[in-house]
Structures are given as C-alpha cells and as structure tokens.
Design a protein around this motif. Sequence first.
Motif, PDB file in Angstrom:
ATOM      1  N   LEU A   1       0.734  -1.118   0.009  1.00 38.29           N
ATOM      2  CA  LEU A   1       0.095   0.047   0.065  1.00 38.29           C
ATOM      3  C   LEU A   1       0.899   1.154   0.011  1.00 38.29           C
ATOM      4  CD1 LEU A   1      -2.512   1.647   0.227  1.00 38.29           C
ATOM      5  CD2 LEU A   1      -2.759   0.915   2.703  1.00 38.29           C
ATOM      6  N   ALA A   2       0.748   1.897  -1.094  1.00 41.70           N
ATOM      7  CA  ALA A   2       1.652   3.224  -1.402  1.00 41.70           C
ATOM      8  C   ALA A   2       1.050   3.915  -2.585  1.00 41.70           C
ATOM      9  CB  ALA A   2       2.976   2.766  -1.684  1.00 41.70           C
ATOM     10  N   ASP A   3       1.488   5.286  -2.785  1.00 43.47           N
ATOM     11  CA  ASP A   3       0.931   6.174  -3.721  1.00 43.47           C
ATOM     12  C   ASP A   3       1.563   5.865  -5.155  1.00 43.47           C
ATOM     13  OD1 ASP A   3      -0.452   8.133  -5.052  1.00 43.47           O
ATOM     14  OD2 ASP A   3       0.435   9.524  -3.976  1.00 43.47           O
ATOM     15  N   ILE A   4       0.893   4.736  -5.895  1.00 41.24           N
ATOM     16  CA  ILE A   4       1.445   4.278  -7.020  1.00 41.24           C
ATOM     17  C   ILE A   4       0.698   5.014  -8.222  1.00 41.24           C
ATOM     18  CG2 ILE A   4       1.691   2.201  -8.416  1.00 41.24           C
ATOM     19  CD1 ILE A   4       2.012   0.546  -5.736  1.00 41.24           C
ATOM     20  N   ASP A   5       1.462   5.292  -9.137  1.00 42.07           N
ATOM     21  CA  ASP A   5       0.828   6.033 -10.440  1.00 42.07           C
ATOM     22  C   ASP A   5       1.582   5.301 -11.565  1.00 42.07           C
ATOM     23  OD1 ASP A   5      -0.027   7.751 -12.206  1.00 42.07           O
ATOM     24  OD2 ASP A   5       1.065   9.298 -11.744  1.00 42.07           O
ATOM     25  N   THR A   6       0.438   4.800 -12.522  1.00 35.38           N
ATOM     26  CA  THR A   6       0.635   4.125 -13.711  1.00 35.38           C
ATOM     27  C   THR A   6       0.478   4.831 -14.854  1.00 35.38           C
ATOM     28  OG1 THR A   6      -1.280   3.071 -13.798  1.00 35.38           O
ATOM     29  CG2 THR A   6       0.341   1.941 -12.598  1.00 35.38           C
ATOM     30  N   SER A   7       0.286   6.236 -14.810  1.00 36.97           N
ATOM     31  CA  SER A   7       0.150   7.152 -16.148  1.00 36.97           C
ATOM     32  C   SER A   7       1.065   7.088 -16.885  1.00 36.97           C
ATOM     33  CB  SER A   7      -0.502   8.634 -15.173  1.00 36.97           C
ATOM     34  OG  SER A   7      -1.567   8.460 -14.450  1.00 36.97           O
ATOM     35  N   GLY A   8       0.814   7.244 -18.253  1.00 36.89           N
ATOM     36  CA  GLY A   8       1.861   7.244 -19.258  1.00 36.89           C
ATOM     37  C   GLY A   8       2.474   6.076 -19.293  1.00 36.89           C
ATOM     38  N   GLY A   9       1.896   4.913 -19.256  1.00 43.00           N
ATOM     39  CA  GLY A   9       2.518   3.678 -19.552  1.00 43.00           C
ATOM     40  C   GLY A   9       3.645   3.296 -18.392  1.00 43.00           C
ATOM     41  N   ARG A  10       3.544   3.546 -17.155  1.00 40.48           N
ATOM     42  CA  ARG A  10       4.313   3.459 -16.251  1.00 40.48           C
ATOM     43  C   ARG A  10       4.148   2.129 -15.399  1.00 40.48           C
ATOM     44  NH1 ARG A  10       5.967   8.188 -12.853  1.00 40.48           N
ATOM     45  NH2 ARG A  10       7.839   7.204 -12.625  1.00 40.48           N
ATOM     46  N   GLY A  11       3.804   1.025 -16.188  1.00 38.03           N
ATOM     47  CA  GLY A  11       3.582  -0.125 -15.555  1.00 38.03           C
ATOM     48  C   GLY A  11       2.080  -0.554 -15.920  1.00 38.03           C
ATOM     49  N   GLN A  12       1.808  -2.023 -15.419  1.00 33.24           N
ATOM     50  CA  GLN A  12       0.389  -2.467 -15.764  1.00 33.24           C
ATOM     51  C   GLN A  12       0.137  -3.195 -14.484  1.00 33.24           C
ATOM     52  OE1 GLN A  12      -1.306  -2.123 -18.077  1.00 33.24           O
ATOM     53  NE2 GLN A  12      -0.080  -2.099 -20.387  1.00 33.24           N
ATOM     54  N   ILE A  13      -1.087  -3.150 -14.235  1.00 37.47           N
ATOM     55  CA  ILE A  13      -1.872  -4.001 -13.201  1.00 37.47           C
ATOM     56  C   ILE A  13      -2.879  -5.026 -13.793  1.00 37.47           C
ATOM     57  CG2 ILE A  13      -3.068  -3.737 -10.962  1.00 37.47           C
ATOM     58  CD1 ILE A  13      -2.143  -0.844 -10.835  1.00 37.47           C
ATOM     59  N   TYR A  14      -2.372  -6.189 -13.269  1.00 38.42           N
ATOM     60  CA  TYR A  14      -3.405  -7.375 -13.910  1.00 38.42           C
ATOM     61  C   TYR A  14      -4.057  -8.141 -12.821  1.00 38.42           C
ATOM     62  CZ  TYR A  14       0.174  -7.044 -17.729  1.00 38.42           C
ATOM     63  OH  TYR A  14       0.853  -6.732 -18.652  1.00 38.42           O
ATOM     64  N   TYR A  15      -5.281  -8.719 -12.941  1.00 39.29           N
ATOM     65  CA  TYR A  15      -6.039  -9.291 -12.203  1.00 39.29           C
ATOM     66  C   TYR A  15      -6.867 -10.197 -12.905  1.00 39.29           C
ATOM     67  CZ  TYR A  15      -9.915  -5.928 -13.332  1.00 39.29           C
ATOM     68  OH  TYR A  15     -10.847  -5.115 -13.905  1.00 39.29           O
TER      69      TYR A  15
END
Length: 1155
Positions: free
Chosen positions: A103-117
């Motif tokens: 749990l932290a302030d994560i930001d995936t804007s601009g293609g900075r990573g992907q989150i899958y589920y």
Amino acid sequence: MERGVMLAVCLLCWSCSVCVVTAIKRADMFPYGTLSGDLILAEGDDETSRVLSLPKPLYFYGSLFSQLYVATNGIISGQDLPMEKQYVDDGFPTDFPVVAPFLADIDTSGGRGQIYYRVTETPSVLNRVAQEVHRGFPDAKFTPTHVVVATWENVAAYEEQTRTAGPSNKVNTFQAVIGYDETDSYVLFLYPEDGLNYFGTRPKESYNVEIELPARVGFSRGEVTYLIFSRTEGPHYSVTSDEQSVKNLYQVGNTGIPGVWLFHTGNRYSFDNIVPASIGGLLDTPPTGGHGLSLFFFTFFSRFQQQCSQNAFCSDYATGFCCHCRPGFYGNGRHCLPEGAPQRVSGKVSGTVTVGSTPVELNNIDLHAYIVVGDGRAYTAISQVPEPVGWALMPLAPIGELFGWLFALELPNSQAGFKITGAEFTRHAEVIFYPGNQRLSIVQTGHGLDDHNHLTVDTVVSGNVPFLPPGAEVTMDPFKETYQYYPSVATSSSVREFSVVSAERGSESFSFQLKQNITYRDCRHDNRAAVLETLQITMERVFVMYVKEERILRYAITNKISPVRGPELVNPCYAGNHDCDTTAQCIPLEGQVFQCQCATGYRGDGHNCYDINECDEGLSSCGAHSQCVNLPGSHRCQCQSGYEFGFDGRTCVDIDECSSTPCHISARCINGLGSFLCQCQPGFYGDGFYCSQTEGQKEKQTRSGMEQGGPPSPGAFIPQCDSDGRYQPLQCHGSTGHCWCVDFRGQERTGTRTPPGTAPKDCDRPDEPVRPKTHCEHHRDSVQTTSPGGYPIVGAHVPQCDANGQYTPLQCHGSTGHCWCVDSRGQERAGTRTPPGTQRKDCLPSVAPPTVRPLPRPDVTPPTNTDITLLYAQGQKIGALPLNGTRLDATRSKTLLTLHGSIVVGIAYDCKENQVYWTDLSARTINRASMATGAEPEILINTNLVSPEGLAVDVKRRLMFWVDSNPDIIESANLDGSGRRTLFDTDLVNPRAIIVVSSTGTLYWTDWNREAPKIESSSVDGQNRRVVVSDGIGLPNALTYDSSSGQVCWADAGTKRLECVSPDGSGRRVVHPSLNYPFSMVYYRNHFYYSDWRRDGVIAVNKDSSQITDEYLPDQRSHLYGIAIATTHCLSGMCVVKVSRELPDLPPQRCRGSG
C-alpha cells in the motif's frame, strides 16, 4: 553489511555450502498477463477496477465477500474504494477491508507499469496454492476451489509533475494471490528478486517536504458495526513497520522461500486475526536490526540442511533448496552412498499368496540382498519360504529386479534408480500370469538407510500364483525394459516369458505381464526440465531357484541401464498401434519391427488367435479320477464325486468319508476309493447308517450324503437305489433336473448327462463309439463355448466345418463380411482375403483362425426392481443409480460392472437391446455388455484409438458415434463395430461430448479448444457441418438434448453455467449460473443430471426452478465421467433419441415389434 549479519551468513555458508539467499525470480510468480486471462486495470494515479464478481464468496476474517476490487495503490478490497487521499497516506487500520501487498501512492499514468487481475479455477494454479498452504500449515484441510491473482508489474511511485528532474526509473513488481474454499481463505504475497526498488512514497499533502512514508503491508478488516448503529475499527495485521522491514520483503519470508509470504486470512466459523505461516522463517515482522535477519537465515538453512545426507550439501535455487551428494557419493542428496561400494538390503516379506487354490501366509520372513554396484549384479534371498510358495514364486524375479534397477550399472547418459529415489520410495507392481490370469500385487516400501548404510525395504505380496511342480526349474531369458520418468514417479510395463521344466510335465512355456510404478520425493527447485525421460534397463542374466532343504528363494540378476535410442521409443508395441490379436502378445524387436505371438493357451499367427482345447487335445494336466474343463487360454481339473484336490491342487485324491463318522454308532466305516461303506457291528442289524439289535428290520437305502437321523441338506443330491440296495442306472437330481447314467459304483458315465427339459439317456444301452473330434471341430467348439454360459462370442469368427469335420476351403466372417482361403489346419492362405462385396477367391480344401474374445471380464450385476437407472462411469467401474421418480435413490445404488485396469469415460445405452456401451481410455477400446445378470463385456473396437471419450448411440439407425481427443477426430460405426468411418478430422482441437438426435438425424458435439471453444452440429452422415454456439463459453464438457423444448443444452466447466439454445442458435438461456465442475450430463423429466468433479458425485438440477434438487456421492471418492440413463423398456421417444448424455421426453413411439 553489519558484522553480525556477515558472521551469521559466513557460518551458514560453512555449514550448508551455500553463500547467498536470493528471492524468487519473476518467472516463478503465478502466471499473469492477458495470455493467462487477466483483466488490465486502467492507467492512472487513483484507479479502481470494475467489480470482480466471485463465482463463490470468500471469507475474509469472519465475514463473507462475494466481490472484490483491485486498486492502483497496491491493495485489494471487498468494497468499492474511497478517494485515495482518504487512505493512501494513512497507516493501518483502514476504514474498509483491505489486502495490502504494497500500500503506497502508485501511479501508472503514461504507461509506467501494468496491473493485472483475475479469478481463476485453473487446476495448476489451484494445486500450487494448495501445496503452498499445506507446506505452511501442515494441519490445514484446505482444497481451494477458486484463486484470485493480482499482479502489479513495473509500477512506479507517484511524482509531482512540477519537479525539474525527469521521472524516476525505479519501478516495483509484486503479486497477491488469494486462495479460498467454502470455509477458509489464505493469501500469498510474492516479491521477486529486484522486484522492489522503492520502499515508500511521499505524501501528496506535503510532497515538497523531504519525507517518505514506508509502504504498508498487511491486512485490515475495516470498520465493523456494533450495537446496531455504532461502528468501530476492526482487527488488522501488519507485516511491515518501517523502511527496513519493507526492504526485507524479498530477502526473507515465512514459507521457507525468500520473497514468499503466506497468511491464513479467514474462516467461516471462528477467526480472530491473521495467522502467518512459519516454516523455518519469521513468525512476525522482522526487527529492524541485522540480528533478526541473520537468525532467520540460520534457522532457515538449518531446516534444509537437516533434510540432507551427512554426505551432501544443500543448494539455494530461486524457488527453494535441494540436496546434492558430495563428490565420491551418489544418491538423491537426502540419501548418499559411497561410490563403488557393494550395497546391502534387508527387510521383511509378508502377505497372503494363494498357490493354485491353497492360501499361504507369509509372516514377516526375512529378505536380504547384496548388490555388486560395479557391475550391476544383484543377489536377493528370501528365507523361511514354505515349500508350495517357494516353487510358485520362482518366476517372480521382479521382487529382486527392484534392487537391480536401483543399483544398475550405468551406461553413458543414464542414471540408476537410487540417484532419483534415494532410500525412501514406494513401488507398486501388478503381475498377471498367463494363461491362468492369476494376479499378484507387490508393494515394496523403502524406509531409508540404517546405521550401517544398509537400505531397508519391506515387501508385501498378495494375490494368486500358478502352481509349479516340486523340483521344477524355471529359466528366464535376458530382456530389456523401458522405464518412463515423470515428476515424482517412474513407470514401466512389460511382458515376460519363462520356461518351467519338471519331471511330471517336461518343458512348458508361460508368461506374465508386469505393470509397475515407483513413487518418490524429488526436488525440482534446481530448474531441471520437467519433461518425460525414458531409460532402458537391460537384464543380461536372470537366475532363479528355490532350495527346498534350506527353504530359501533366490534371485540373481545382472542389470545395465542406458538411454533408449532412436525409433525404439515409438515401437508399435509401446505406442499401442499394433495389429496383434487381443489374445496375443506384442513383442517389440529392433526399430519399429514387432512380432505378434499368441498367448499361452492360444494358437494362430498372432494376428488371429483361438483357444486351444487342452481337454480334447490331450494336453491337460488332469490326473486320474478327475474331469478336464476347458477355459479360455487354459483349463481346469474337476474331481469326480468322492475325490478332492490334493496338495498340488491338480491331483484328485480319495476323500476319507470315515473321518467325519457318517455311520451309525454301532457300525464301522470302511473307506474305499471314491466311496465308503457302513457295516453294522456283529450282533447289530441294518444298513450301517442305522443299526439295531432287532433282526430283520428293513434295511435303509444307502444315502451317503445324509447325516444320521437328520433330514437331507436342502438342494443336496440323494442317490436313488433299487430294492437290492444297488445304484439305479439312471440318476436324476431333484433340485436341478439334470439326469445321468452311472456305473455299478455310482460314478457318472461320461457323455450321459442331460439338462432339465430334455429326454434322459437310455442307460441300459451300451455306449456307442464316438468319432474323435477333428481339428476343425475343436476349433469351432472352442469359439462357440468360450463363455461360461457356453454361447458363441458376438462378432467372433466361427470356423465352418464340412460333414466329415474338415475345414471348408472358403471361410467367411459373418460379422465383417471378409472371406479367405485356408489350408487343412485352418491357417489363412496369404493373398486370398477379400473384403465384403468383392469377388471371392476359388479355394482348395482348407480355414482362417477366428478372432477370439479377450480374457474373461467380470459379470454384469444390474440393479433389481427398478425401471429408470442412471449409469455413471467412475474410473474402473460403471455404477448404477436408480431413480425414484426424479429423485436419486442412493439406497439402491450398486456397481453394475467392475473393469479392473480400465478408465471408463464415455457411456451410452441402447434401450432396444438393453445394452450399455462405453469407451475405455486406458485400454483404448470401445466396448459393450448386455444389462442381463451374468453378461460379460465385449470389445467392439480396439485398433487406432488413442483417447476415446464421448460416445453416443443412435438407437433408430443402429449406429454409434465417438470422439477421439488425441488425433482430434469424430468417427462412427455400426453397433457391432463394423462399418467404421471417419466423419471429421479437421478443425477440431479438444472434442469432448457428443450426442445424436435420431428424430432429425443430427449430431452435436463440443470442442473445448481454450482459444476458441465451440459447439457444432452436422447430419449423422457428416454433412451440413456448422457452428451452433461459439460466444460466451469456456470449457463445454457436458452436452444433452431437451426434447420438451427442442433445445441443445450444455454444462460449462469454464463459465460454470448450464445453458440451452435452439439448434438455429436462437433462444439462448441460462438454466443455472454457478455449477461446480460438470463433466457429463443427461436430461430426464424436467431435470438435468450431471457428474461433478468438484463434488465427485451426481447432481440434479430442476429446469424450471434452476435449483439443485438432489445430490449423490458414491462411497468411493474419485472423479465421475460419463453418465447415461438405462430403462427396462424403451421410454417414450427413446428409440427416436437416445445417446450417451441425454434422454428426451418425446411423444410415444413403439420400440419393439413392428416399431
């Protein structure tokens, strides 16, 4: 590194030969990404997924949740999340339920990573979660039904856009896995090596202040309600407390594997707070100093080092640790022996072995073996073996072959068994002797090495073995055997021949089939490829003997192990695509060459074999006072009245009736061959069964089977005597109705017995000379009377003999229509066979060997007093489950047919002939049997089948259809197996279920191609193929036809839905939205009945209410496969539509007579 940590790690390296502990690799995480079926969370700074509906709800703490949400900021929640500013910079607990891997302030804007589920029921994922839980919580009774996988890949921390410097290149990768069943939930956190590159984020409210909040890792129940309107914070659990503890996430763990953390997170009945696993790791949050870390490492490594041999070292791999023997030693690491030294084995042998008809107990007798490892010689001795068993067990060299395989001489690119199994293993072997079909089970368990490094192995034998004459010698030729290696198991199957030489019988040849598997514990953390490996063991010399004086059974075998080279791997004998007769052995030769040889007790060219009638040909081993009864591939000896089997189980010896004192107390008993005489003592008068001192009393008739003064036993035969006390020439059994002629001693005269309802023989006429049977007549009679009931075999060729008993020159097969010419011995003349419908050859006087049924199988035992019965396939049996109305009547369930060694998958029923059909995945056959009591199975098709599954019967057209899921084809044939043809062999990937609708002449089948599953249809002749359904389906296992609505219905193990659709694709509807794991299904009277792999039972679903109304769980817990409905007579519409997985309700139509 601090000095304390360095010292601990160095001590660790010294004691365990490992210097670095590393986390798991990314490749070792649970599969993720779009190819694994994952959904992708939208890019952004504060995104929440759409609701992830769970097929079954899960327990988190003590509360039930049926949906989840995945959020950008490294959390999963059971409710929709508030805006991030309400929680992202705060510590635990949260106001809402949270599973927080990071749990932290994560930001995936601009293609900075992907989150899958995703939520999944993939077996490999379920099994892996189950293994992790059972390793972390050994006492847990947990079998996950569903798993939620959420993966944050290369995600970045939030950064203010006003910063002058460019964005940071630090990204994190981690994963959370939630596994649950009906009562419990467990969570795994995975942090791969190099997966964590930042350990906290700056708070948005004071971003310009040089402060970083460590990520929060743990669980929070959220606020809970009390006193109806009040709320308070619920329980919570933190894994981390500061930045150092976050850094430790991928360096340590609580599962024995760095970077892997496991927690018990919920229970249906009682749950206070999170329970972490503790396998040689940390029980709670690691302390900030290095001392706790070094203590963890020491405890962690020590646990694995204790599992290794003292002559081994442990090595660290990405997913765990493995033991390896040091140079100069060999083994699997847990057990290591010095190279080149001879090896000894000791143990006990126990069990019950029946020799002929005599059971013999073996009570922990001693076994010792001595192996010269340098040249692969293995000597085995079993002491104190009773004499009848000692001779009979001589062919059982496989008992000693285990030690030969363990310590075989290794040729290049191979390894002996001990290097794989070590000293702890279990070997299960089954030996089937031919021609008698005796079966013996061998279970050998390795218990480790004793203080002297001797291997300890206990052996349990049980079953039947053929009798061998005392003093016999057994010889076995050298042979080769192929072992196939899978993870944790090695298997082999072979057929051996051996010769028995005795003074009584001379030289005889026998054979046995050996099937075995050896299970053991392996270590796969060292990244060895988990692919099938095949090795060949060559047994160059085999010597067996039994020393009567010492009561010692000895085996001596020389063994070499090597790779199997070239085409030998695909020899037709191994691949199962040979054309040998079912009563023949396939003998592999070099390359792809093989030889067919009729089994012992059969004669022919190997492609066609027929039974030898040992009784008529004078080949029996029956002695005096016995009768020979022919059996398929063998015969048995039956003692005449007044005699019983002696010690050897073959010789008939006189019964000493006098030992049971049958005579009157005032009489003496005189025993004779096959009979006895009661004679009153001097001064007494009578027939010996009753004596008195009164002279002249009428003598009683001789009735040797009656007890003095008592009534005859029910059903017993009472001899009929004339007025002079002599046997009447014609004797009849009052209970059975059989009659026969006897001689003056009461012995039955051969050939005079007549069954009830026929005219008895004239016993006063002398016996007429009978012409001896010819070879052709022996041949013909052996086919016609192979079954116990004395009936010819359906589909078998019955030779045609002329009036003189000679083979007719032209022989034709009544079932297949083929014809051929034969010589005087009935052997087919090469080049003369013609197919049906073609011009036949002109033949000189001669016969071809017929096709004879396989060895006898168990009888059919149908249920009684039932009109409607569900038939279900369950591994090695077909079960019968009667219906009472539409309810499952479990009280009357029973086994219809037991088929040892089979895997019954598809099942169908023919109401017109009252026969059940099935596919056998193990034997690669299609079979049928009458539903009559005592009926025996019949093999219809046994060639060119690889993986036969779904099966359907067209009662109206007398056809059957099946799918073969390995070559991916759909075939059809007549119900007797003739007229076979391929309907479809293209555009199929995994065909499974198949049904036929006779009223329209339409076939339907499912193809659970994971990339593009579909349901298709065509006409029964293979025309008009089209796709019925292809959208919104996953794994359509089960298929049936609802005749009341005219719809095709299927049960999907992927979507978990039971759905129906009209043949044109319209009117699609969901009958039930959440099945477990359906496999096969039928429809009857407004109900669907399906076999379920999750419950291992039969489930009933009401079509109108969509409710599960009934359930049947067999006593034996294993998967159920095909399901069908059987009836005592054809139901309405059954002749129109009746297939393996459906039973419609159609308007009445006659099944028999003119219909």
